[in-house]
Design an enzyme around this catalytic site. Structure first.
Site, PDB file in Angstrom:
ATOM      1  N   ASN A 133      -5.820  -5.320  -5.950  1.00 44.33           N
ATOM      2  CA  ASN A 133      -6.924  -4.616  -5.303  1.00 44.33           C
ATOM      3  C   ASN A 133      -6.743  -3.098  -5.275  1.00 44.33           C
ATOM      4  O   ASN A 133      -7.716  -2.365  -5.106  1.00 44.33           O
ATOM      5  CB  ASN A 133      -7.060  -5.150  -3.868  1.00 44.33           C
ATOM      6  CG  ASN A 133      -7.969  -4.316  -3.001  1.00 44.33           C
ATOM      7  OD1 ASN A 133      -9.182  -4.391  -3.098  1.00 44.33           O
ATOM      8  ND2 ASN A 133      -7.379  -3.482  -2.147  1.00 44.33           N
ATOM      9  N   TYR A 148     -13.182   5.366 -14.032  1.00 42.26           N
ATOM     10  CA  TYR A 148     -13.183   4.175 -13.183  1.00 42.26           C
ATOM     11  C   TYR A 148     -13.884   3.006 -13.873  1.00 42.26           C
ATOM     12  O   TYR A 148     -13.396   1.865 -13.874  1.00 42.26           O
ATOM     13  CB  TYR A 148     -13.866   4.531 -11.868  1.00 42.26           C
ATOM     14  CG  TYR A 148     -14.017   3.417 -10.872  1.00 42.26           C
ATOM     15  CD1 TYR A 148     -12.920   2.928 -10.162  1.00 42.26           C
ATOM     16  CD2 TYR A 148     -15.272   2.865 -10.600  1.00 42.26           C
ATOM     17  CE1 TYR A 148     -13.064   1.910  -9.225  1.00 42.26           C
ATOM     18  CE2 TYR A 148     -15.426   1.856  -9.661  1.00 42.26           C
ATOM     19  CZ  TYR A 148     -14.319   1.382  -8.984  1.00 42.26           C
ATOM     20  OH  TYR A 148     -14.469   0.391  -8.063  1.00 42.26           O
ATOM     21  N   LYS A 172     -12.220  -0.553 -14.915  1.00 40.52           N
ATOM     22  CA  LYS A 172     -12.716  -1.792 -14.326  1.00 40.52           C
ATOM     23  C   LYS A 172     -13.238  -2.755 -15.397  1.00 40.52           C
ATOM     24  O   LYS A 172     -13.145  -3.983 -15.226  1.00 40.52           O
ATOM     25  CB  LYS A 172     -13.801  -1.487 -13.297  1.00 40.52           C
ATOM     26  CG  LYS A 172     -13.274  -0.843 -12.012  1.00 40.52           C
ATOM     27  CD  LYS A 172     -12.237  -1.723 -11.320  1.00 40.52           C
ATOM     28  CE  LYS A 172     -11.885  -1.245  -9.928  1.00 40.52           C
ATOM     29  NZ  LYS A 172     -10.847  -2.076  -9.289  1.00 40.52           N
ATOM     30  N   ASP A 199       0.849  -1.184   0.000  1.00 39.48           N
ATOM     31  CA  ASP A 199       0.000   0.000   0.000  1.00 39.48           C
ATOM     32  C   ASP A 199       0.887   1.239   0.000  1.00 39.48           C
ATOM     33  O   ASP A 199       1.899   1.273   0.713  1.00 39.48           O
ATOM     34  CB  ASP A 199      -0.919   0.028   1.217  1.00 39.48           C
ATOM     35  CG  ASP A 199      -2.141   0.894   1.008  1.00 39.48           C
ATOM     36  OD1 ASP A 199      -3.247   0.330   0.846  1.00 39.48           O
ATOM     37  OD2 ASP A 199      -2.006   2.127   0.988  1.00 39.48           O
TER      38      ASP A 199
END
Length: 300
Positions: free
Chosen positions: A98, A169, A173, A36
């Site tokens: 993710n 987005y 995706k 992260d």
């Protein structure tokens, strides 16, 4: 302990869904690489703290984890995360892609940077770790060592159905869903499976945008939008128990799991020769009359 001794990379694991995935993998016996950058909701800023905190949380529970603060949407950073798994634990079994952030705008207000930044973190941030992990698994296979690896990508209902105000987005995706299908086909011969999830949960990316839907129940009942409810599916897809499952896209919301069925050939007509523009309208309208109506775009 369905992932006992498996080595897992989870990107974007400092908060929200990624943190929940990392913790559940650890509870199921996996050794976890927590990646992260600690950025804000829109991708700005950065801190080591988020990744370090989750790794420390896993170790406090008796698990094994290392924190890696690398930009997985850059080739060097993606390579560093894969190398960290191999250096720390000697192997890599599961990659969970993710990481991501939002910069929501209507199309007419969206800037080039809004578009590029979101597409980069989601699409490049999936492709580059996948490429480096796949190269490792291919090398292992060529060296005669057994590979039983799993990739779990993160798409979204926005990418599968569309979402007003989220063109960048949604486009990214949708690309991830297609990338998953290609990866499943290309990597099967190396012993690698690839699936995708389309989660709905309360995270920094959703709690303001869909505040009413994402709110925890005031009566203390089942909190459908707790991100921890998505993680069991992710962990199962990363386990040996799902060794025959690849190329799937699964929606996960609370206690509900849905197999998402994407584009497939529907009604068709073949004239056997070239169409004229005048003949197109009645033919296409007849096809549409026989086709399933699309599900509505979110926010439409």
């Amino acid at each position: 302990m369905i992932c006992e001794d498996r080595v897992v990379i989870v990107t974007g694991a400092g908060r929200g869904l990624g943190r929940a995935h990392a913790l559940e993998f650890a509870c199921q016996g996996a050794k976890v690489v927590v990646n992260d950058l600690g950025v804000e909701r829109d991708g700005t800023g950065g801190s080591r703290q988020a990744a370090e905190d989750v790794a420390a949380e896993i170790r406090a529970l008796g698990g094994e984890a290392v924190a890696v603060v690398s930009d997985i949407a850059a080739d060097r950073g993606a390579a560093e995360v894969v190398r960290a798994a191999l250096d720390a634990f000697g192997r890599l079994d599961v990659l969970v892609n993710n990481a991501g952030f939002l910069r929501d705008r209507m199309l007419v207000n969206m800037t080039e940077d809004d578009w590029d930044s979101v597409v980069r973190v989601h699409l490049a941030g999936h492709f580059l770790p996948l490429r480096h992990a796949a190269a490792h698994w291919r090398s292992e296979k060529k060296a005669g060592r057994s590979v039983a690896a799993s990739v779990v990508n993160t798409t979204s209902g926005a990418g599968l159905l569309g979402s007003v105000g989220q063109a960048n987005y949604a486009a990214a995706k949708a690309g991830i869903a297609a990338l998953t299908l290609v990866a499943a086909a290309e990597l099967a011969s190396y012993g690698v499976r690839a699936n995708a999830i389309a989660p709905a949960a309360r995270t920094r990316m959703t709690e303001r945008l869909f505040a009413e839907t994402m709110a925890a129940p005031e009566d203390g009942g089942f909190d459908r939008m707790d991100p921890a409810h998505v993680s069991p599916l992710v962990v199962w897809l990363g386990s040996a128990d799902s060794a025959d499952v690849t190329g799937g896209v699964f929606e996960a919301v609370g206690g509900r799991i849905t197999v998402m069925e994407g584009y497939r050939h529907g009604p068709t007509v073949d004239r056997g020769t070239r169409w004229t523009p005048a003949d197109i309208a009645p033919a296409v309208r007849a096809l549409l009359d026989g086709a399933q109506a699309p599900e509505p775009v979110y926010g439409g």
